[in-house]
Design a protein around this motif. Structure first.
Motif, short mmCIF file in Angstrom:
data_model
loop_
_atom_site.label_atom_id
_atom_site.label_comp_id
_atom_site.label_asym_id
_atom_site.label_seq_id
_atom_site.Cartn_x
_atom_site.Cartn_y
_atom_site.Cartn_z
N HIS A 53 14.50 4.21 12.59
CA HIS A 53 15.39 4.98 11.60
C HIS A 53 15.51 3.99 9.91
O HIS A 53 15.52 4.55 8.97
CB HIS A 53 16.90 5.12 11.82
CG HIS A 53 16.78 5.98 13.13
ND1 HIS A 53 16.63 7.50 12.82
CD2 HIS A 53 17.14 5.87 14.44
CE1 HIS A 53 16.77 8.02 13.89
NE2 HIS A 53 16.90 7.08 14.84
N ALA A 54 15.29 2.54 10.24
CA ALA A 54 15.09 1.86 9.20
C ALA A 54 13.80 2.06 8.37
O ALA A 54 13.68 2.13 7.36
CB ALA A 54 15.30 0.29 9.43
N ASP A 55 12.86 2.15 9.28
CA ASP A 55 11.34 2.51 8.70
C ASP A 55 11.36 3.79 8.04
O ASP A 55 10.88 3.74 6.86
CB ASP A 55 10.38 2.41 10.15
CG ASP A 55 9.02 2.91 9.79
OD1 ASP A 55 8.50 2.46 8.93
OD2 ASP A 55 8.51 3.83 10.44
N GLU A 56 11.81 4.58 8.45
CA GLU A 56 12.00 6.01 8.02
C GLU A 56 12.51 6.01 6.49
O GLU A 56 11.98 6.74 5.63
CB GLU A 56 12.57 7.17 8.99
CG GLU A 56 11.72 7.39 10.23
CD GLU A 56 12.43 8.41 11.22
OE1 GLU A 56 11.77 8.40 12.24
OE2 GLU A 56 13.43 8.77 11.13
N THR A 57 13.72 5.25 6.73
CA THR A 57 14.46 5.32 5.39
C THR A 57 13.78 4.50 4.14
O THR A 57 13.64 5.12 3.00
CB THR A 57 15.55 4.88 5.54
OG1 THR A 57 16.56 5.43 6.61
CG2 THR A 57 16.59 4.69 4.13
N LEU A 58 13.03 3.66 4.63
CA LEU A 58 12.39 2.55 3.51
C LEU A 58 11.15 3.51 3.15
O LEU A 58 10.68 3.49 2.02
CB LEU A 58 11.72 1.28 4.31
CG LEU A 58 12.81 0.44 4.43
CD1 LEU A 58 12.33 -0.75 5.39
CD2 LEU A 58 13.51 -0.19 3.11
N PRO A 143 23.85 -17.54 5.27
CA PRO A 143 24.52 -16.14 5.44
C PRO A 143 23.34 -15.12 6.06
O PRO A 143 22.55 -15.19 5.94
CB PRO A 143 24.55 -15.64 4.04
CG PRO A 143 23.66 -16.76 3.33
CD PRO A 143 23.62 -17.76 4.02
N VAL A 144 23.92 -14.22 6.77
CA VAL A 144 23.39 -13.15 7.21
C VAL A 144 24.31 -11.74 7.05
O VAL A 144 25.59 -11.88 7.38
CB VAL A 144 23.21 -12.95 8.93
CG1 VAL A 144 22.72 -11.49 9.34
CG2 VAL A 144 22.30 -13.94 9.14
N GLY A 145 24.00 -11.03 6.43
CA GLY A 145 24.61 -9.80 5.76
C GLY A 145 24.55 -8.69 7.23
O GLY A 145 23.44 -8.01 7.17
N THR A 146 25.63 -8.71 7.87
CA THR A 146 25.65 -7.74 8.96
C THR A 146 26.16 -6.19 8.74
O THR A 146 27.34 -6.08 8.24
CB THR A 146 26.35 -8.36 10.26
OG1 THR A 146 25.90 -9.64 10.27
CG2 THR A 146 26.37 -7.83 11.54
N VAL A 147 25.28 -5.56 9.31
CA VAL A 147 25.74 -3.92 9.20
C VAL A 147 26.14 -3.35 10.30
O VAL A 147 26.34 -4.16 11.40
CB VAL A 147 24.70 -3.05 8.54
CG1 VAL A 147 24.18 -3.56 7.19
CG2 VAL A 147 23.24 -3.05 9.53
N ALA A 148 26.39 -2.04 10.58
CA ALA A 148 26.99 -1.26 11.79
C ALA A 148 26.18 -1.72 13.09
O ALA A 148 24.78 -1.65 12.79
CB ALA A 148 27.20 0.06 11.30
N ILE A 149 26.69 -1.39 14.15
CA ILE A 149 25.77 -1.23 15.29
C ILE A 149 24.81 -0.20 15.50
O ILE A 149 25.34 1.15 15.06
CB ILE A 149 27.01 -1.46 16.68
CG1 ILE A 149 27.55 -2.69 16.62
CG2 ILE A 149 25.83 -1.10 17.86
CD1 ILE A 149 28.52 -2.73 17.46
N GLY A 150 23.49 -0.28 15.88
CA GLY A 150 22.89 1.03 16.09
C GLY A 150 22.23 1.65 14.99
O GLY A 150 21.96 1.27 13.95
N LYS A 151 22.05 2.96 15.35
CA LYS A 151 21.47 3.96 14.19
C LYS A 151 21.97 3.66 12.54
O LYS A 151 21.13 3.56 11.74
CB LYS A 151 21.29 5.06 14.62
CG LYS A 151 20.54 6.35 13.63
CD LYS A 151 20.62 7.67 14.38
CE LYS A 151 20.26 8.60 13.28
NZ LYS A 151 20.21 10.07 13.64
N PRO A 152 23.16 3.78 12.66
CA PRO A 152 23.91 3.82 11.46
C PRO A 152 23.40 2.63 10.60
O PRO A 152 23.38 2.22 9.40
CB PRO A 152 25.40 3.98 11.60
CG PRO A 152 25.59 4.51 12.79
CD PRO A 152 24.37 4.17 13.68
N GLY A 153 23.69 1.32 11.47
CA GLY A 153 23.24 0.08 10.72
C GLY A 153 21.76 0.04 10.40
O GLY A 153 21.52 -0.59 9.45
N ALA A 154 20.91 0.63 11.22
CA ALA A 154 19.36 0.63 10.99
C ALA A 154 19.21 1.42 9.42
O ALA A 154 18.60 0.95 8.58
CB ALA A 154 18.83 1.34 11.85
N ILE A 155 20.01 2.67 9.27
CA ILE A 155 19.65 3.18 7.95
C ILE A 155 20.39 2.34 6.98
O ILE A 155 19.68 2.34 5.80
CB ILE A 155 20.29 4.59 8.33
CG1 ILE A 155 19.42 5.39 9.30
CG2 ILE A 155 20.42 5.42 6.99
CD1 ILE A 155 20.28 6.82 9.67
#
Ligand code: RP5
Length: 193
Positions: A53-58, A143-155
């Motif tokens: 999902h990160a790949d697709e968004t980019l 620092p590491v900017g951390t996003v949500a767990i799983g698919k929402p985080g990937a996007i």
């Protein structure tokens, strides 16, 4: 037997072709853009179902990027190399996904000063809480900017990477505005019942 699919796309004017397997555990694509701005790194093949999902968004935003499996604990030398070479390769953002107590994002961040965004994978044992804590709780200094767990985080990691790149790329800023506008219109048009 997994079905093999070939996809072809144009990323920043460059035509790329890649093979994926249409199974539940599709392979991370072997090819990548010639000069990636973003590296999407994940600790295992098993993370790809989420990180695609990160790949697709980019790809949707036309951002050149590469997707690779590198493990902090199973291939520590590769992780150090990717982090150490990031600046000389002109990478501008690293997205790092890992599950369990693996510290991939922190290890990559230890080797570079470019922004590292961590995506905690949903794990079997603790449903991703372990991944979240081992990614988000970096001691001060690296620092590491951390996003949500799983698919929402990937996007969101991809959108955040695009927002970072957009600071010096007006065309990406414009695409982000259009993306937000489309989201808003969709919600405004929602009718219930
Ligand atoms: C981590 O361990 C990976 O990022 C993955 O989320 C998790 C499980 O890996 P596999 O056992 O599926 O290879 O390093």
């Amino acid at each position: 037997m997994a079905r093999q699919i070939r996809t072809s796309k144009t990323v920043n004017g460059t035509r790329t072709r890649k093979k994926i397997l249409a199974s539940p555990r599709a392979r991370v694509p072997a090819s990548s853009s010639p000069s990636p701005l973003v590296a999407v790194i994940m600790g295992s093949q098993s993370d790809w179902e989420t990180m695609r999902h990160a790949d697709e968004t980019l790809t949707k935003f036309g951002v050149t990027h590469e997707c690779k499996v590198i493990s902090a604990h199973r291939t520590p030398a590769l992780a150090a190399e990717l982090g150490s070479m990031a600046e000389s390769r002109s990478l501008e953002v690293i997205i790092a996904a890992a599950g369990g107590a693996a510290h991939l994002a922190g290890v990559l961040a230890a080797h570079t000063t470019i922004p590292v965004l961590g995506v905690p994978m949903r794990s079997e044992a603790l449903n991703g809480l372990d991944s979240l804590l081992s990614t988000v709780q970096m001691p001060a200094g690296i620092p590491v900017g951390t996003v949500a767990i799983g698919k929402p985080g990937a996007i969101n990691a991809a959108l955040l990477a695009i927002a970072i790149l957009a600071n010096s790329r007006p065309e990406l800023r414009k695409k982000l505005h259009e993306f937000r506008q489309a989201q808003e219109e969709k919600i405004r048009a929602t009718k219930l019942g």
